[in-house]
Scaffold this motif. Structure first.
Motif, PDB file in Angstrom:
ATOM      1  N   GLY A  13       0.605  -1.424   0.021  1.00 32.95           N
ATOM      2  CA  GLY A  13       0.161   0.326  -0.605  1.00 32.95           C
ATOM      3  C   GLY A  13       0.794   1.180   0.195  1.00 32.95           C
ATOM      4  O   GLY A  13       0.342   2.476  -0.029  1.00 32.95           O
ATOM      5  N   LYS A  35       7.055   0.002  -5.896  1.00 35.27           N
ATOM      6  CA  LYS A  35       6.474  -0.100  -5.002  1.00 35.27           C
ATOM      7  C   LYS A  35       6.660  -1.288  -3.775  1.00 35.27           C
ATOM      8  O   LYS A  35       7.925  -1.710  -4.146  1.00 35.27           O
ATOM      9  CB  LYS A  35       5.405  -0.743  -5.945  1.00 35.27           C
ATOM     10  CG  LYS A  35       4.045   0.025  -6.483  1.00 35.27           C
ATOM     11  CD  LYS A  35       3.373  -1.123  -6.937  1.00 35.27           C
ATOM     12  CE  LYS A  35       2.060  -0.427  -8.090  1.00 35.27           C
ATOM     13  NZ  LYS A  35       1.825  -1.164  -8.475  1.00 35.27           N
ATOM     14  N   ARG A  76       2.766   7.303  -2.573  1.00 37.69           N
ATOM     15  CA  ARG A  76       0.945   6.709  -2.415  1.00 37.69           C
ATOM     16  C   ARG A  76       0.639   5.746  -0.900  1.00 37.69           C
ATOM     17  O   ARG A  76       1.166   5.497  -1.076  1.00 37.69           O
ATOM     18  CB  ARG A  76       0.058   6.738  -3.595  1.00 37.69           C
ATOM     19  CG  ARG A  76       0.059   7.465  -4.576  1.00 37.69           C
ATOM     20  CD  ARG A  76      -0.208   7.022  -5.515  1.00 37.69           C
ATOM     21  NE  ARG A  76      -0.590   7.407  -7.528  1.00 37.69           N
ATOM     22  CZ  ARG A  76      -0.254   6.577  -8.285  1.00 37.69           C
ATOM     23  NH1 ARG A  76      -0.584   5.769  -8.587  1.00 37.69           N
ATOM     24  NH2 ARG A  76      -0.298   7.608  -9.143  1.00 37.69           N
ATOM     25  N   HIS A  78      -2.156   3.548   0.412  1.00 33.68           N
ATOM     26  CA  HIS A  78      -3.810   2.645   0.230  1.00 33.68           C
ATOM     27  C   HIS A  78      -3.276   3.985  -1.035  1.00 33.68           C
ATOM     28  O   HIS A  78      -5.014   4.198  -0.954  1.00 33.68           O
ATOM     29  CB  HIS A  78      -4.294   2.957   1.402  1.00 33.68           C
ATOM     30  CG  HIS A  78      -3.581   1.948   1.866  1.00 33.68           C
ATOM     31  ND1 HIS A  78      -2.992   0.834   2.040  1.00 33.68           N
ATOM     32  CD2 HIS A  78      -3.828   2.675   3.568  1.00 33.68           C
ATOM     33  CE1 HIS A  78      -2.920   0.277   3.592  1.00 33.68           C
ATOM     34  NE2 HIS A  78      -3.033   1.068   4.447  1.00 33.68           N
ATOM     35  N   GLY A  79      -3.529   3.989  -1.736  1.00 33.77           N
ATOM     36  CA  GLY A  79      -3.875   4.960  -3.477  1.00 33.77           C
ATOM     37  C   GLY A  79      -3.638   6.761  -3.432  1.00 33.77           C
ATOM     38  O   GLY A  79      -3.817   6.748  -3.836  1.00 33.77           O
ATOM     39  N   GLU A 176       2.468   1.309  10.019  1.00 31.93           N
ATOM     40  CA  GLU A 176       2.034   0.313   9.051  1.00 31.93           C
ATOM     41  C   GLU A 176       3.434  -0.199   8.555  1.00 31.93           C
ATOM     42  O   GLU A 176       3.587  -1.295   7.714  1.00 31.93           O
ATOM     43  CB  GLU A 176       1.166   0.769   8.083  1.00 31.93           C
ATOM     44  CG  GLU A 176      -0.550   1.215   8.337  1.00 31.93           C
ATOM     45  CD  GLU A 176      -1.147   1.257   7.436  1.00 31.93           C
ATOM     46  OE1 GLU A 176      -0.534   0.617   6.061  1.00 31.93           O
ATOM     47  OE2 GLU A 176      -2.190   2.141   7.057  1.00 31.93           O
TER      48      GLU A 176
END
Length: 264
Positions: A13, A35, A76, A78-79, A176
């Motif tokens: 995420g 990512k 980003r 979670h988008g 997280e």
């Protein structure tokens, strides 16, 4: 194009899309898209001055603390772009924590107060402090060593213990992602191994991104690696892949030269 480390892999995420960074007129980092896989350790490797630490600080908006610093592109979570207008930086840093190169516990606070300090600064209600202390210190590999002296000053601990205390402090707010900027560079070999054990254990629960100049450490603790380089201009991402592939069959000859110690 966004670099995908390996497919299929669960996406944490957290990603960057065309990330650039400046310090005044100095263009420090150019066009990094990457990512991060979930519940794993991604090592950022490369020679000094290639933008690794700068990139790490982009990931939770620590970069903007530096006068004259600027960025472009997106980070980003979670988008959603964490640099978008109206996004609260403090809330991002609760989700994406940071452990620095030099241990920085609050020396006047007790061990217990250090662990709980992030919660208090964030105005998060603490209902079960004893449980939080045991959980976080256990996760940081420190509980057995300090459980009978939680009232002692944080500054009374050894360097390696102080770094694990800082990790416990970061874990208290339940991030997280945990960012680590050369967390072992100031430590002795024994303390380094303890921190590495802690990192590998934590990666079973959260996502970790670590900057390291130590290739042996990168091969020991990282599941994935991203190799940065500079040719005299801004740093950039050369390639990213599973660590064993980066060290045995990299796609770029420059990566092979670096991991084999031929430069940097």
């Amino acid at each position: 194009m966004t670099t995908t480390i390996e497919e299929p892999v669960q996406f944490a995420g957290l990603e960057t899309v065309g990330a650039h960074a400046w310090f005044g007129n100095h263009h420090a980092l150019a066009g990094v898209s990457l990512k991060f896989p979930a519940r794993s350790v991604t090592g950022l490797i490369g020679p000094s001055g290639c933008g690794k630490s700068t990139y790490l600080r982009l990931l939770n908006r620590m970069h903007e603390f530096i006068p004259g610093a600027a960025m472009a592109g997106e980070v980003r979570l979670h988008g959603s772009d964490i640099y978008a207008q109206g996004v609260d930086a403090a809330s991002i840093r609760l989700k994406v924590g940071m452990v620095f190169q030099k241990p920085n516990p609050f020396p006047a606070m007790t061990i217990a107060e250090n662990v709980l300090s992030g919660l208090k600064l964030a105005h998060i209600k603490i209902e079960n402090p004893d449980d939080i202390l045991e959980r976080c210190l256990t996760q940081a590999g420190l509980w057995k060593e300090v459980k009978d002296r939680l009232g002692n000053a944080g500054g009374s601990l050894s360097g390696g213990q102080q770094q694990r205390l800082c990790i416990a402090r970061s874990l208290a707010v339940e991030p997280e992602v945990l960012l680590m900027d050369e967390p072992c560079s100031a430590l002795d070999p024994g303390s380094t191994l303890r921190i590495e054990e802690t990192i590998k254990d934590l990666a079973q629960r959260i996502t970790i991104v670590i900057v390291t100049h130590n290739m042996q450490q990168a091969s020991r603790v990282s599941d994935y690696c991203a190799f940065f380089l500079t040719d005299g201009g801004p740093g950039y991402l050369v390639e990213a892949d599973v660590t064993r592939k980066m060290f045995t069959s990299p796609k770029d000859e420059r990566t092979a030269d670096y991991v084999q110690g031929k430069f940097g």
